[in-house]
Design a protein around this motif. Structure first.
Motif, short mmCIF file in Angstrom:
data_model
loop_
_atom_site.label_atom_id
_atom_site.label_comp_id
_atom_site.label_asym_id
_atom_site.label_seq_id
_atom_site.Cartn_x
_atom_site.Cartn_y
_atom_site.Cartn_z
N ASN A 1 0.81 -1.22 0.00
CA ASN A 1 0.00 0.00 0.00
C ASN A 1 0.84 1.27 0.00
OD1 ASN A 1 -1.80 -2.07 1.98
ND2 ASN A 1 -2.94 -1.00 0.37
N VAL A 2 2.05 1.19 -0.56
CA VAL A 2 2.92 2.37 -0.60
C VAL A 2 2.18 3.56 -1.20
CG1 VAL A 2 4.96 3.38 -1.69
CG2 VAL A 2 5.11 1.13 -0.64
N GLN B 1 5.71 -3.66 6.31
CA GLN B 1 5.32 -3.06 7.58
C GLN B 1 3.80 -3.00 7.66
OE1 GLN B 1 7.05 -1.59 10.55
NE2 GLN B 1 4.91 -2.07 11.01
N HIS B 2 3.24 -3.71 8.64
CA HIS B 2 1.79 -3.71 8.82
C HIS B 2 1.37 -2.46 9.61
CE1 HIS B 2 1.24 -7.81 7.33
NE2 HIS B 2 2.39 -8.08 7.92
N ILE B 3 0.34 -1.81 9.14
CA ILE B 3 -0.18 -0.60 9.78
C ILE B 3 -1.67 -0.79 10.03
CG2 ILE B 3 -0.54 1.89 9.55
CD1 ILE B 3 1.91 1.94 7.69
N ILE B 4 -2.07 -0.62 11.27
CA ILE B 4 -3.46 -0.77 11.68
C ILE B 4 -4.01 0.61 12.03
CG2 ILE B 4 -5.04 -1.92 13.26
CD1 ILE B 4 -3.38 -3.85 11.53
N HIS C 1 1.44 3.42 18.05
CA HIS C 1 1.87 2.41 19.00
C HIS C 1 2.45 1.23 18.21
CE1 HIS C 1 -0.66 3.82 22.62
NE2 HIS C 1 -0.78 4.74 21.67
N ARG C 2 3.33 0.48 18.84
CA ARG C 2 3.90 -0.70 18.19
C ARG C 2 3.53 -1.94 19.00
NH1 ARG C 2 8.37 -3.87 18.83
NH2 ARG C 2 9.19 -4.87 16.95
N SER D 1 3.41 -4.63 14.27
CA SER D 1 2.46 -3.74 13.59
C SER D 1 2.45 -2.37 14.25
CB SER D 1 1.05 -4.32 13.63
OG SER D 1 0.96 -5.52 12.91
N LEU D 2 2.20 -1.35 13.45
CA LEU D 2 1.99 0.00 13.96
C LEU D 2 0.49 0.23 14.07
CD1 LEU D 2 4.58 2.10 11.92
CD2 LEU D 2 4.92 0.64 13.92
#
Length: 524
Positions: free
Chosen positions: A47-48, A78-81, A367-368, A384-385
């Motif tokens: 998803n860049v 890098q997973h981002i939530i 948060h990580r 994940s972030l």
């Protein structure tokens, strides 16, 4: 552009990053549950292209409407939530704080610019807990914050005088007010009326910090290996920026700290958070570093807030109601104090609405996650972030009726809407430790400004100017510059502003008798 076999260096670096990412995909293990829904990524790069750079809270809000309270994207592995609801944020970041309290490494802002030593950027561990414990003694309880009421009153009075004399410099006065309060507490420093060097440095440092940590602003945050390239390398202009910004951040922290040391050596240092850390001690180099950055965390974390002037310009009826309450309870012969707070419920509601309507940090800091988690049936992998969309939580029409409207009455009556303090100061073990002081400062500036000033739209060439409701992008967000008219309400109001407000700070007893200590922990 320098090329290698027809390929530019930036493209070569991107190809290398893609290669590393592709290898991780080959050896990827099967997930125990699906990821949360989110925008469909592209092969290899994920998803860049979906990562928003400008006002990301608006894009995240659209994702919330499409995918629900929790959404997912992946940027080069890098997973981002993104979390769009208070309930989900509390269930994840508060109730599971043991695994959701870490911070990611910020290659640009944390490592290169040097913010990694401040409380907000510290990874979760012994040093983080010690910073929190130390700062909690100073501003973490109502009793501790009440010890600073005189500072709040003196500096807010000086603020009123500055506004009366130079109303066209409102934004500068607001910044100076907040900096004056926190510098007095953190370093025992009394700011200068004009061009204070510490305030000027803090303004520049916080601006750079906001830009350095803006989501997706620098490729090095997506490809951390770029941090190792030299400054002269083509496409490494961010390294030169980082070096310049690092010097400003270091000066923001080091200069007030050295001021305290010099004052103590001369035997004239007023009591402060920093002097209490240093008094009677011979610090090692490590202890000195930790004390400097712990004090700097207190200062930098409090050097930003919002004021009531934009909403009062746009919603004059609210101003009149608050002024009527202040006039009835306080009268014309004195200014409101923090002791009056409980007696002014409508003014209290105005201050709460200031925090909701113009939140300073719309998406906070990510948060990580330190362990794999299954939340609401979705897989949240370790590392994940998690980004809470604080702006939407405070502008969700299902929670706040007509959220774009500035309406203090939403917090009054038999069925008040949720207080913004549960959201706007962050979550879990990463909640702002200075929230009580921030609330008191917002209330004081609101109550006193309304007591003595009429705030209205500016008029130019006979035409009223209606300010636009817009805000800057970045980790820290402010209303864009706007014009308004600020006039004293009466001759008595002018007299209150101009009366002597001098207080001997030396008579002030800090911390309610608490002894401040700092044990140096090993690097986490």
């Amino acid at each position: 552009m320098v090329t290698l076999i027809g390929i530019t260096w930036p493209n070569l670096l991107c190809l290398a990053g893609v290669g590393v990412y592709l290898l991780t995909r080959v050896f990827k293990k099967k997930n125990p549950a699906p990821y949360p829904p989110g925008p469909q990524g592209w092969p290899l790069i994920g998803n860049v292209l979906d990562m928003p750079h400008i006002k990301p809270w608006l894009t995240f809000t659209q994702w919330g409407k499409k995918y629900g309270d929790i959404s997912h994207m992946e940027v080069l592995g890098q997973h981002i939530i993104v979390v769009n609801s208070v309930k989900t944020a509390l269930n994840m970041l508060d109730k599971k704080s043991n695994m959701y309290s870490d911070r990611p490494v910020f290659p640009m802002g944390g490592e290169l610019v040097g913010l990694k030593y401040t409380l907000g950027f510290l990874t979760y561990g012994d040093r983080f807990r010690q910073y929190r414990k130390t700062i909690h003694h100073i501003i973490g309880t109502r009793a501790a914050v009440e010890a600073y009421n005189q500072i709040e009153e003196v500096e807010s009075h000086r603020f009123l005088k500055r506004v009366l004399e130079r109303p066209n410099q409102l934004q500068a006065h607001v910044r100076l007010l907040v900096g004056a309060i926190i510098l007095r507490i953190s370093h025992g420093y009394e700011v200068k009326e004009n061009n204070d060097p510490f305030i000027d440095t803090a303004d520049r440092a916080l601006d750079r910090a906001s830009r350095a940590t803006a989501h997706g602003a620098f490729m090095v945050d997506i490809m951390p290996s770029l941090a190792k390239v030299p400054e002269w390398f083509p496409g490494a202009g961010f390294k030169r920026l980082a070096r310049e910004w690092n010097m400003i951040v270091e000066e923001m922290v080091a200069a007030p700290y050295q001021f305290v040391k010099d004052q103590m050596a001369a035997g004239i240092a007023p009591k402060s958070f920093t002097s209490a850390l240093l008094e009677g001690k011979t610090l090692t180099e490590e202890e000195d570093h930790v004390a400097k950055w712990c004090a700097g965390s207190l200062y930098s974390g409090g050097a930003d807030t919002v004021g009531p002037f934009l909403p009062m310009t746009l919603f004059p009826d609210i101003q009149k109601k608050a002024q009527a309450e202040i006039d009835a309870v306080i009268g014309p012969d004195r200014l409101p104090t923090l002791a009056d707070r409980a007696s002014l419920p409508y003014t209290e509601a105005v201050a709460k609405e200031v925090l909701r309507w113009n939140v300073v940090s719309p998406i906070g800091f990510p948060h990580r996650v330190t362990e794999d988690d299954i939340h609401d049936g979705y897989y949240i992998p370790k590392g994940s972030l998690v980004i809470p969309n604080i702006w939407f939580m405070l502008n969700n029409p299902e929670t706040y009726a007509n959220p774009s409207e500035f309406n203090p009455e939403r917090f009054l009556g038999k069925r008040p809407e949720p207080e913004p303090r549960t959201v706007c100061f962050g979550f879990g073990r990463r909640i702002c430790p200075g929230l009580l002081l921030a609330e008191a400062s917002v209330w004081m500036s609101t109550a006193r400004s309304l007591a003595v000033f009429n705030i209205s739209k500016a008029v130019e060439n006979g035409v009223e100017i209606t300010p636009e409701i817009d805000r800057s992008t970045g980790t820290i967000s402010h209303p864009t510059a706007f014009k308004c008219s600020i006039e004293p309400r009466s001759a008595k109001a002018i007299g209150l502003i101009e009366q002597d407000y001098g207080i001997n700070y030396g008579e002030f007893k800090l911390y309610g008798g608490h002894l401040v200590t700092l044990r140096v922990a090993a690097n986490p």
